[in-house]
Motif scaffolding. Structure first.
Motif, mmCIF file in Angstrom:
data_model
loop_
_atom_site.group_PDB
_atom_site.id
_atom_site.type_symbol
_atom_site.label_atom_id
_atom_site.label_comp_id
_atom_site.label_asym_id
_atom_site.label_seq_id
_atom_site.Cartn_x
_atom_site.Cartn_y
_atom_site.Cartn_z
ATOM 1 N N ASN A 169 -69.108 -102.754 -55.548
ATOM 2 C CA ASN A 169 -67.266 -103.299 -55.687
ATOM 3 C C ASN A 169 -67.268 -104.172 -54.245
ATOM 4 N N ASP A 170 -68.147 -104.500 -54.403
ATOM 5 C CA ASP A 170 -67.968 -105.922 -53.729
ATOM 6 C C ASP A 170 -68.754 -106.826 -53.607
ATOM 7 N N PRO A 171 -68.926 -107.277 -54.615
ATOM 8 C CA PRO A 171 -70.140 -108.558 -54.357
ATOM 9 C C PRO A 171 -69.853 -109.825 -53.993
ATOM 10 N N GLY A 172 -69.216 -110.466 -53.967
ATOM 11 C CA GLY A 172 -67.822 -111.200 -53.458
ATOM 12 C C GLY A 172 -67.964 -111.589 -52.089
ATOM 13 N N MET A 173 -67.462 -110.457 -51.591
ATOM 14 C CA MET A 173 -67.255 -109.801 -49.342
ATOM 15 C C MET A 173 -68.517 -109.466 -49.400
ATOM 16 N N SER A 174 -69.357 -109.065 -49.870
ATOM 17 C CA SER A 174 -71.254 -109.457 -49.578
ATOM 18 C C SER A 174 -71.798 -110.568 -49.289
ATOM 19 N N GLN A 229 -70.901 -117.351 -56.571
ATOM 20 C CA GLN A 229 -71.184 -116.392 -55.273
ATOM 21 C C GLN A 229 -70.560 -117.491 -53.847
ATOM 22 N N THR A 230 -71.127 -118.830 -54.360
ATOM 23 C CA THR A 230 -70.394 -120.490 -54.259
ATOM 24 C C THR A 230 -69.338 -120.980 -54.333
ATOM 25 N N SER A 231 -68.238 -120.219 -55.224
ATOM 26 C CA SER A 231 -67.419 -120.448 -55.297
ATOM 27 C C SER A 231 -65.884 -119.699 -54.686
ATOM 28 N N PHE A 232 -67.028 -118.285 -54.675
ATOM 29 C CA PHE A 232 -66.050 -117.342 -54.049
ATOM 30 C C PHE A 232 -66.629 -117.720 -52.392
ATOM 31 N N LEU A 233 -67.370 -118.387 -52.077
ATOM 32 C CA LEU A 233 -67.189 -118.374 -50.470
ATOM 33 C C LEU A 233 -66.046 -119.486 -49.905
ATOM 34 N N ILE A 234 -66.208 -120.651 -50.879
ATOM 35 C CA ILE A 234 -65.652 -121.530 -49.809
ATOM 36 C C ILE A 234 -63.940 -120.853 -50.283
ATOM 37 N N THR A 235 -63.761 -119.807 -50.708
ATOM 38 C CA THR A 235 -62.786 -119.386 -50.952
ATOM 39 C C THR A 235 -62.056 -118.608 -49.845
#
Length: 957
Positions: A746-751, A785-791
């Motif tokens: 339940n936390d793929p991006g945050m991981s 993950q790239t598109s999430f990390l930059i947020t």
């Protein structure tokens, strides 16, 4: 985060100032097009082990086949056109044969004319290197274990009918290798040698079906015997393993049925002009399903004892009876006469083809598979055949598979089959990704089916692995491995007394107790071979004894990765022969080869170093071993030796000969660090070409999931479907960082944030990475993950995301068009790691969706999303692009029309690779901004822009 602990394991060659004085040029994309390398899927070792062959050539252009003698430097090279192909050898290794395709220039030329291109066949005598060439060849085959013959099947004439019912037969030439005599068989549609190469079975398919039939030719006497002649079509010759029996299919038109009716034919007891023939169509058999017929899509085969024929059956639709048609028409006429409807249409006779029907799809909530999945899999469904059997002695038919028990796996010795029925769980499995099935044992003597497991959990593990004797099977359940005696039904816990975990410790998907690897059974069926996370165990079938074939490797972080190769005819792992395994150290990434010597109980490492080993094989008729070895600086080379311990191996190949001309990465560092979640993780940092200690470099962070196990892999220069090529970037002065990512449910991006950001900081602390010039790139899941990390962080100066998921809520219920299924199952049990649906998990879905944090983006983004992406819906890219554009964030989206999830067409792959590097060069190296980034390209100017760039690239090459 500021207190991150890390350590460095240096794997770098000493830097020399003399090298700096002789700096070599960096790779250019022009150089990549001309890059010469061996096609790894074309290696072929002759039966006696004296010859090794491969295909090599540039990334774009024509190739060559090389045949080299293993014991010395003798070698021959032959042009083979633009298509890579392997070499086949005669059984005595005196002859080699390979196809030659059209040259690249010819392929490009015929795209306009649509003229057919034909392959040549080149036959080479060894070691004399005398060549014989045959034109317009479709297929060829040496005569198996008989070294005397080469069969050459020629392509149909250019003016031959392309109609699906047109005869398929063409000339088949039998070429006697020693005498060079040729024997022609006309109108052959299919052929096959038996294992010994003593008999050729073939099918005639001629105009008007004249002379059609199945024939055999005695390759010693030349005697041809007609097994059967008929005004029919034949196909699917299938010899048994011993080569003394074969089966095939025959089809006839039948006025009672819409499609041709198939018959399965079995031939055995072959002796000269005599043989035994069994024919079975099922049409007059009492217990044969009246709506079914023999399927033309399956391949029939004999049981090992030749008492039973196995084949598929499928729906056989009958024609509508003409009498019934007349009655129906009469009733319709009477109904019309009595009706009060005045429309002219009512007085016309109705025919189905005259009625206009809607074009539509009905999606019902009870559908076990989505309509889109059914559409994608429609051809498979139509061609599906249900495994059945016909026992010769009592002429008994048994249907083994049916509409619910679709998957039936035949066991060794044809004693039992295993059937899997997921019909009760299919709908839910397609929704949440959690797979269950009922498992049956089928007694092939009686056809009786017995359910041995109900609602057996299948995700994260294999199904039943059957022993060579056909009487035992092994499986994983609830974190343990078991065996089952198929005769008695008795089950045994194989791993309960072993002090080790048999749950995969690195699998972080939403799967219940994912199993470690099942290596199958020993050849004598006495032992199951099961691996925990490190050691390989030999466990007796009843679980009473267990021996670790690797000696407590967990303490060394060493593991058995896989079995390297199997011997010809070997069923299971024959422990009376030397067995070879790939081994790997998870801590320092060293890998190698281990040997389990015949009769021994301990795997002995032969190599364990900073290379990757693979491709281990042994000549079938000689004591020659070959294997491939590569590292991050040197491409894979093949080595040969006569030593069972692989000692004294000699390098045979010379791959990537142009590499020495260019600047190249001189090493890699393994970084150990702590994630923000407190997990001990690793990252690999590839050094830029001409690296100088104390100097920092622009860096590309490339992400996906766990990548460090491939630390010692070589990056072949090329134009990949995702755009990024490590070798190209390191050659051009970039460092490349690849971190591992460990996920929390339940936390793929945050991981990803918790793992990637500390990895970047640890890499910066080495002094190699320029903290002001770090970029990030990933494709597909890496793109998400790239598109999430930059947020979540501004540590990156630039980002490039390929085919990213951007809105986990909308993506959850979209279609994975490549399969037709929904993404829901992928989210809940596979890569998405979000469960259950967003309606019950809203915070997690929004917390990990780039689109919901879009206002925080400050990093320029190059976005790739193709309009026919069948994995990540195109709307995901559009949604992110439009959101960033609305917020006036710097973003450019590239779309290649007609392309799927990865870029397939070479011009598009080249274009994207070049644009990505132009973008990173601008962002990280202060080079001029490309016009397509700086100001964009108007639609009216696009063709001119593309033509100019294509012409510029062509000029360079």
């Amino acid at each position: 985060m500021n207190s991150i602990k890390y350590s460095l394991l240096l794997l770098i060659l000493p830097f020399s100032t003399s090298v700096l004085a002789q700096q070599k040029p960096a790779l250019s994309w022009k150089d990549v097009s001309k890059w010469n390398f061996i096609r790894s899927n074309t290696y072929s070792l002759s039966p006696n082990g004296q010859w090794l062959s491969w295909a090599k050539g540039p990334t774009e252009g024509d190739l060559q086949t090389v045949i080299r003698k293993v014991s010395d430097t003798s070698n021959f090279s032959y042009p083979i056109g633009a298509t890579a192909s392997g070499v086949a050898y005669s059984k005595d290794s005196k002859y080699a044969a390979f196809k030659v395709s059209a040259k690249e220039a010819e392929v490009k030329a015929v795209k306009k004319t649509m003229k057919p291109l034909y392959d040549q066949l080149v036959l080479v005598s060894l070691p004399g290197n005398q060549k014989t060439t045959f034109e317009k060849v479709k297929t060829f085959s040496f005569s198996a274990d008989n070294p005397e013959w080469l069969a050459i099947h020629f392509t149909a004439a250019e003016n031959a009918s392309k109609d699906k019912d047109a005869p398929k037969g063409t000339d088949l030439l039998l070429y006697q290798l020693n005498t060079k005599k040729s024997f022609n068989l006309g109108n052959v549609s299919e052929y096959s040698f038996n294992k010994g190469g003593t008999i050729l079975a073939y099918i005639i398919d001629a105009n008007g079906q004249n002379g059609n039939g199945t024939f055999i030719r005695d390759m010693k006497t030349g005697l041809i015997t007609a097994i059967e002649n008929d005004k029919a079509n034949y196909k699917s010759i299938n010899w048994n393993e011993n080569g003394d029996a074969f089966a095939l299919l025959k089809s006839n038109k039948n006025e009672k049925y819409k499609e041709a009716v198939f018959t399965v034919i079995g031939i055995n007891k072959i002796a000269g002009e005599l043989s035994n023939k069994i024919s079975f169509s099922g049409l007059s058999t009492k217990n044969f399903p009246n709506t079914m017929g023999i399927s033309g899509n399956g391949t029939p085969y004999w049981s090992e004892d030749q008492t039973t024929l196995f084949f598929g059956i499928s729906t056989q639709e009958k024609k509508t009876d003409s009498t019934a048609k007349d009655k129906t028409a009469g009733k319709l006429a009477n109904a019309k006469a009595d009706s009060t409807i005045k429309s002219k249409a009512d007085h016309k006779s109705l025919a189905k083809e005259d009625i206009e029907k809607p074009d539509m799809i009905i999606w019902n909530w009870q559908d076990k598979r989505l309509q889109s999945a059914q559409q994608t899999q429609e051809t498979r469904d139509k061609n599906y055949s249900y495994l059945s059997a016909y026992r010769i002695a009592d002429q008994k038919f048994s249907q083994l598979a049916d509409s619910t028990l679709k998957t039936v796996v035949m066991g060794p010795k044809n004693l039992y089959a295993i059937g899997y029925d997921d019909s009760n769980y299919e709908l839910m499995g397609n929704l949440d990704g959690q797979g269950y099935t009922d498992i049956y044992v089928i007694d092939l003597k009686t056809g009786a089916k017995k359910r041995i497991f109900e609602k057996f959990y299948t995700e994260g593990r294999g199904l039943l692995s059957m022993a060579p004797n056909g009487k035992w099977a092994s499986f994983s359940k609830d974190g343990a491995f078991y065996s089952i005696n198929l005769e008695s039904g008795q089950q045994y816990n194989l791993t309960q007394n072993i002090k080790a975990s048999f749950v995969d410790e690195l699998d972080d998907h939403n799967v219940l107790k994912p199993a470690t690897s099942n290596f199958g059974w020993t050849a004598d069926s006495k032992y199951a071979l099961i691996k925990d996370n490190y050691d390989l165990w030999r466990i007796s079938a009843d679980g009473k004894t267990a021996v670790a074939l690797s000696d407590n490797w967990k303490s060394k972080k060493l593991q058995v990765q896989g079995r390297s190769f199997s011997y010809p005819k070997e069923k299971g792992t024959d422990l009376s022969k030397d067995q070879y395994y790939t081994i790997f150290n998870n801590q320092n990434k060293k890998s190698g080869i281990g040997i389990l010597e015949a009769g021994k109980t301990s795997i002995k490492p032969l190599f364990l170093d900073d290379h990757i080993y693979g491709g281990i094989s042994k000549a079938t008729d000689g004591n020659v071993f070959i294997y491939a070895k590569q590292d991050n600086e040197k491409s894979a080379e093949v080595y040969a030796t006569t030593s069972a311990h692989l000692a004294g191996a000699k390098q045979i190949t010379q791959n990537t000969p142009d590499q020495e001309k260019y600047a190249w990465s001189k090493g890699v560092k393994l970084i150990n660090y702590l994630s923000a979640n407190g997990d001990s993780l690793q990252a690999i940092l590839y050094l830029p070409a001409n690296y100088q200690e104390g100097k920092s470099y622009p860096t590309i962070t490339y992400i996906y999931e766990r990548l460090t196990d491939q630390m010692n892999s070589y990056a072949m220069p090329g134009f990949p479907g995702g755009g990024f090529n490590r070798a190209m970037y390191t050659s051009n002065g970039y460092a490349v960082l690849m971190p591992d990512i460990k996920y929390k449910l339940n936390d793929p991006g945050m991981s990803a944030v918790a793992c990637v950001v500390p990895a970047v900081k640890a890499a910066i602390a080495t002094g190699i990475v320029d903290e002001k010039n770090v970029a990030i790139h990933g494709h597909s899941w890496g793109g998400y993950q790239t598109s999430f990390l930059i947020t979540q962080t501004n540590i990156f100066k630039a980002a490039a995301a390929g085919a990213p998921l951007t809105n986990m809520i909308s993506m959850y219920s979209l279609i994975y068009w490549n399969s037709g299924g929904t993404n829901q199952a992928i989210f809940e049990a596979s890569q998405g790691r979000l469960t259950p649906g967003y309606w019950d998990n809203w915070d997690a879905f929004t917390r990990n969706s780039p689109i919901y944090h879009i206002k925080k983006v400050q990093t320029p983004l190059l976005l790739l999303h193709n309009d026919k992406d069948g994995a990540v819906d195109y709307t995901q890219g559009i949604e992110y692009y439009n959101g960033l554009r609305r917020l006036n964030k710097p973003v450019v989206m590239i779309t290649y029309r007609g392309e799927n999830h990865g870029i397939a067409k070479l011009p598009n792959r080249k274009d994207y690779a070049v644009r990505m590097m132009e973008y990173f060069d601008y962002m990280l190296k202060d080079k001029p901004a490309p016009d397509w980034w700086a100001k964009g390209i108007n639609r009216s100017d696009m063709e001119k822009h593309l033509e100019a760039r294509a012409f510029e690239n062509a000029e360079e090459q």
